[in-house]
Design a protein around this motif. Structure first.
Motif, mmCIF file in Angstrom:
data_model
loop_
_atom_site.group_PDB
_atom_site.id
_atom_site.type_symbol
_atom_site.label_atom_id
_atom_site.label_comp_id
_atom_site.label_asym_id
_atom_site.label_seq_id
_atom_site.Cartn_x
_atom_site.Cartn_y
_atom_site.Cartn_z
ATOM 1 N N LYS A 56 0.820 -1.214 0.000
ATOM 2 C CA LYS A 56 0.000 0.000 0.000
ATOM 3 C C LYS A 56 0.851 1.260 0.000
ATOM 4 O O LYS A 56 0.478 2.269 -0.581
ATOM 5 C CB LYS A 56 -0.916 0.018 1.223
ATOM 6 C CG LYS A 56 -2.147 -0.808 1.071
ATOM 7 C CD LYS A 56 -3.111 -0.563 2.209
ATOM 8 C CE LYS A 56 -4.386 -1.316 1.929
ATOM 9 N NZ LYS A 56 -5.409 -1.035 2.921
ATOM 10 N N ALA A 70 -7.678 4.939 -14.517
ATOM 11 C CA ALA A 70 -8.112 4.476 -13.204
ATOM 12 C C ALA A 70 -7.728 3.004 -13.000
ATOM 13 O O ALA A 70 -7.995 2.172 -13.865
ATOM 14 C CB ALA A 70 -9.615 4.640 -13.064
ATOM 15 N N HIS A 72 -8.110 -0.735 -11.440
ATOM 16 C CA HIS A 72 -9.218 -1.572 -10.973
ATOM 17 C C HIS A 72 -9.146 -1.658 -9.453
ATOM 18 O O HIS A 72 -8.145 -1.284 -8.839
ATOM 19 C CB HIS A 72 -9.129 -2.974 -11.583
ATOM 20 C CG HIS A 72 -9.199 -2.978 -13.074
ATOM 21 N ND1 HIS A 72 -10.340 -2.650 -13.770
ATOM 22 C CD2 HIS A 72 -8.250 -3.244 -14.007
ATOM 23 C CE1 HIS A 72 -10.101 -2.736 -15.067
ATOM 24 N NE2 HIS A 72 -8.829 -3.095 -15.249
ATOM 25 N N ASP A 73 -10.201 -2.190 -8.846
ATOM 26 C CA ASP A 73 -10.243 -2.313 -7.386
ATOM 27 C C ASP A 73 -9.086 -3.152 -6.837
ATOM 28 O O ASP A 73 -8.631 -2.932 -5.731
ATOM 29 C CB ASP A 73 -11.563 -2.934 -6.932
ATOM 30 C CG ASP A 73 -12.726 -1.972 -7.123
ATOM 31 O OD1 ASP A 73 -12.481 -0.752 -7.184
ATOM 32 O OD2 ASP A 73 -13.869 -2.450 -7.221
ATOM 33 N N ASP A 74 -8.616 -4.111 -7.608
ATOM 34 C CA ASP A 74 -7.561 -5.000 -7.131
ATOM 35 C C ASP A 74 -6.198 -4.664 -7.727
ATOM 36 O O ASP A 74 -5.326 -5.523 -7.835
ATOM 37 C CB ASP A 74 -7.920 -6.457 -7.408
ATOM 38 C CG ASP A 74 -8.049 -6.752 -8.896
ATOM 39 O OD1 ASP A 74 -8.138 -5.788 -9.690
ATOM 40 O OD2 ASP A 74 -8.044 -7.937 -9.270
ATOM 41 N N SER A 75 -6.000 -3.396 -8.130
ATOM 42 C CA SER A 75 -4.709 -2.994 -8.685
ATOM 43 C C SER A 75 -4.352 -1.592 -8.206
ATOM 44 O O SER A 75 -5.189 -0.880 -7.650
ATOM 45 C CB SER A 75 -4.720 -3.056 -10.212
ATOM 46 O OG SER A 75 -5.658 -2.143 -10.733
ATOM 47 N N GLN A 76 -3.103 -1.216 -8.428
ATOM 48 C CA GLN A 76 -2.634 0.111 -8.034
ATOM 49 C C GLN A 76 -1.468 0.536 -8.913
ATOM 50 O O GLN A 76 -0.746 -0.294 -9.454
ATOM 51 C CB GLN A 76 -2.205 0.122 -6.564
ATOM 52 C CG GLN A 76 -0.965 -0.705 -6.267
ATOM 53 C CD GLN A 76 -0.663 -0.764 -4.789
ATOM 54 O OE1 GLN A 76 -1.528 -0.525 -3.952
ATOM 55 N NE2 GLN A 76 0.577 -1.084 -4.450
ATOM 56 N N LYS A 88 -1.317 -5.625 -10.231
ATOM 57 C CA LYS A 88 -2.475 -6.298 -9.645
ATOM 58 C C LYS A 88 -2.086 -6.719 -8.232
ATOM 59 O O LYS A 88 -1.108 -7.454 -8.040
ATOM 60 C CB LYS A 88 -2.871 -7.507 -10.486
ATOM 61 C CG LYS A 88 -4.176 -8.115 -10.086
ATOM 62 C CD LYS A 88 -4.648 -9.114 -11.115
ATOM 63 C CE LYS A 88 -6.034 -9.588 -10.759
ATOM 64 N NZ LYS A 88 -6.630 -10.359 -11.826
ATOM 65 N N THR A 90 -3.592 -8.619 -5.979
ATOM 66 C CA THR A 90 -3.877 -9.988 -5.546
ATOM 67 C C THR A 90 -2.792 -10.987 -5.908
ATOM 68 O O THR A 90 -2.535 -11.926 -5.165
ATOM 69 C CB THR A 90 -5.221 -10.468 -6.125
ATOM 70 O OG1 THR A 90 -5.192 -10.303 -7.548
ATOM 71 C CG2 THR A 90 -6.375 -9.693 -5.525
#
Length: 101
Positions: A56, A70, A72-76, A88, A90
């Motif tokens: 994080k 943007a 996805h919820d499971d990437s940064q 990703k 996860t």
């Protein structure tokens, strides 16, 4: 006589086990953290990203300001030198690499 032999045997056994522990201690790698030398040029889409990029602390909160799509919820997005890397979370897979502007 038997007591002397027993004491001598115990001393030999104790010294051998102490020497064994010393050798084992030297075989273990140091558990220190050193600065990362990640080179974005070594990374490719589809590769497994270094663990530091999945944390994080590495995430870019201002990805929109930097002109990045943007995540996805499971990437940064994370920055590595002169590039942005989309990872990703996860499984650590690199999804995209973009030059920093």
């Amino acid at each position: 006589m038997k007591a002397t032999s027993l004491i001598a045997s115990l001393l030999v056994a104790a010294s051998l086990s102490a020497a064994s522990l010393t050798v084992q201690a030297e075989d273990n790698p140091q558990k220190t953290v050193e600065p990362s030398n990640i080179s974005a040029r070594d990374l490719k889409v589809g590769d497994r990203a270094p663990d530091i990029l999945v944390r994080k602390e590495s995430a870019l909160a201002d990805w929109k300001k930097r002109g990045l799509k943007a995540p996805h919820d499971d990437s940064q997005w994370a920055r590595v030198n002169d590039r942005y890397v989309l990872v990703k979370i996860t499984n650590g897979t690199i999804l995209d690499i973009t030059p920093a502007k």
